[in-house]
Design a protein around this motif. Structure first.
Motif, PDB file in Angstrom:
ATOM      1  N   LYS A 111       0.568  -1.222   0.431  1.00  0.00           N
ATOM      2  CA  LYS A 111      -0.210   0.184   0.096  1.00  0.00           C
ATOM      3  C   LYS A 111       0.782   0.949   0.484  1.00  0.00           C
ATOM      4  O   LYS A 111       1.881   1.166   0.318  1.00  0.00           O
ATOM      5  N   MET A 113       0.612   5.951   0.274  1.00  0.00           N
ATOM      6  CA  MET A 113      -0.348   6.541  -0.233  1.00  0.00           C
ATOM      7  C   MET A 113      -0.282   8.148  -0.167  1.00  0.00           C
ATOM      8  O   MET A 113       0.538   7.926  -1.655  1.00  0.00           O
ATOM      9  N   ARG A 114      -1.421   8.292  -0.609  1.00  0.00           N
ATOM     10  CA  ARG A 114      -1.608   9.513  -1.902  1.00  0.00           C
ATOM     11  C   ARG A 114      -1.329  10.761  -1.514  1.00  0.00           C
ATOM     12  O   ARG A 114      -1.419  11.264  -0.308  1.00  0.00           O
ATOM     13  N   ASP A 116      -3.612  13.276  -0.929  1.00  0.00           N
ATOM     14  CA  ASP A 116      -4.068  13.494   0.012  1.00  0.00           C
ATOM     15  C   ASP A 116      -4.096  13.202   1.488  1.00  0.00           C
ATOM     16  O   ASP A 116      -4.737  12.493   2.197  1.00  0.00           O
ATOM     17  N   SER A 118      -4.686   9.682   1.879  1.00  0.00           N
ATOM     18  CA  SER A 118      -5.319   8.106   1.769  1.00  0.00           C
ATOM     19  C   SER A 118      -4.376   7.371   1.328  1.00  0.00           C
ATOM     20  O   SER A 118      -3.612   7.560   0.753  1.00  0.00           O
ATOM     21  N   TRP A 119      -4.354   5.913   1.780  1.00  0.00           N
ATOM     22  CA  TRP A 119      -3.670   5.198   1.316  1.00  0.00           C
ATOM     23  C   TRP A 119      -4.289   3.743   0.507  1.00  0.00           C
ATOM     24  O   TRP A 119      -5.545   3.633   0.985  1.00  0.00           O
ATOM     25  N   ILE A 120      -3.410   3.273  -0.787  1.00  0.00           N
ATOM     26  CA  ILE A 120      -4.351   2.588  -1.494  1.00  0.00           C
ATOM     27  C   ILE A 120      -3.263   1.550  -2.044  1.00  0.00           C
ATOM     28  O   ILE A 120      -2.761   1.642  -1.630  1.00  0.00           O
TER      29      ILE A 120
END
Length: 342
Positions: A111, A113-114, A116, A118-120
């Motif tokens: 994963k 971090m974006r 913004d 948030s994690w994806i």
């Protein structure tokens, strides 16, 4: 061969013109030096190598004997393995209940971090990890002989990569880090085709990140649509952010080039003398699959640095500038941050 190089050079030029016109994609001017010049320690070639890694974070070496054949054998075998049923491939995944962390098959376990916050999860990225040279801990599929081409290509990447690390003094007396008898971690990379909705949700096969190890060797990727090899799509591929700043730039390399970039522990060990390479992999639109290989040079787990790098501010370092940090600690804390928990 020369005709292919001319075509690739023209393609890179055209891509630069088109992308600059749209303002979407900028092509990196990748420095590529001759293997013969490098091995003969040509002063101009060595200076170009050092400048490229310091200023751009990535460099290429062309003309390595036997390299193209080893890459072709590897890609053919990886495609065969990737075509196996998922339940067979999953049987070679690490058993974390037994303490196995990563060797073998892995799908969607990282994963990032974006911007913004948030994690994806990189759910379309598939890997197969193994030590190079081969080690009793490695697990290999029975259905496809992945071991031989993986190790064959991996050993060549080890040999050339270590010579580059010595040339830029990432290893040796200056850093006090030596890699004698330390295996490298090879990573088969397969990026699965995606749907239009998946592309809109996450345009990256692999999100923005730095490799946490010392140094990385990698091969130019191969792309396939419905079983046929195709040129790299304009919107897809490896993108890097140079140490000098600016946005991400696309890396375009001929198939006979082996590339190298710096990891975070390399930056720590040199006190920012050389910067880690921030990079990501952009997805291709449509029914496209991507295959590649990376090989990571870890420091010995008991290696300790007393760094004054800006990276000492990272919580993974665990101390103030000048305080000790072992590679084992840095490695363990990285896994805790970026690996998806079961």
């Amino acid at each position: 061969m020369q005709l292919l190089k001319n075509i690739m050079g023209l393609l890179a030029l055209l891509l630069t013109i088109v992308c600059q016109g749209t303002g979407k994609i900028e092509i990196l001017d990748l420095d590529v030096i001759s293997y013969d010049d490098f091995m003969q320690k040509d002063p101009a070639a060595l200076q170009q190598l050092k400048n490229a890694l310091h200023e751009k974070g990535i460099v290429g070496i062309k003309g390595i004997p036997g390299y193209r054949e080893k890459v072709q054998n590897y890609i053919e075998t990886v495609r065969k393995f990737s075509a196996l049923p998922e339940e067979i491939k999953e049987s070679y995944a690490p058993n974390r209940e037994l303490g196995e962390l990563f060797l073998g098959y892995e799908r969607g376990k990282e994963k990032f971090m974006r911007p913004d916050g948030s994690w994806i999860i990189d759910d379309l990225k598939v890997s197969y990890y193994a030590w190079v040279p081969d080690h009793r801990e490695n697990k290999w599929p029975r259905e496809v002989d992945l071991r031989e081409p993986f190790q064959d290509l991996g050993m060549l990447m080890v040999q050339v990569g270590e010579a580059v690390m010595e040339a830029v003094e990432l290893i040796g007396p200056k850093t006090g880090i030596f890699l004698d008898q330390i295996p490298r971690l090879g990573r088969m990379l397969y990026y699965r085709k995606n749907s239009d909705s998946a592309f809109q949700e996450n345009p990256y096969w692999c999100g923005n990140h730095f490799d946490h190890s010392m140094f990385t060797a990698l091969i130019p990727a191969s792309y396939f649509v419905d079983g046929k090899e195709v040129p790299e799509p304009e919107e897809a591929g490896l993108f890097v952010k140079t140490a000098s700043g600016g946005g991400y730039r696309k890396v375009v390399a001929n198939p006979d080039v082996m590339m190298f970039q710096v990891g975070e522990f390399g930056q720590l060990a040199t006190n920012d003398g050389i910067k880690a390479t921030e990079h990501r992999v952009h997805k291709a639109e449509g029914n496209v699959e991507r295959y590649a290989m990376a090989l990571f040079a870890d420091a010995p787990m008991d290696a300790v640095v007393h760094s004054t790098s800006v990276l000492t501010k990272d919580a993974r370092y665990g101390g103030e500038p000048g305080a000790p940090c072992s590679y084992r600690h840095w490695n363990d804390e990285t896994f805790k941050r970026y690996i998806v928990k079961e």
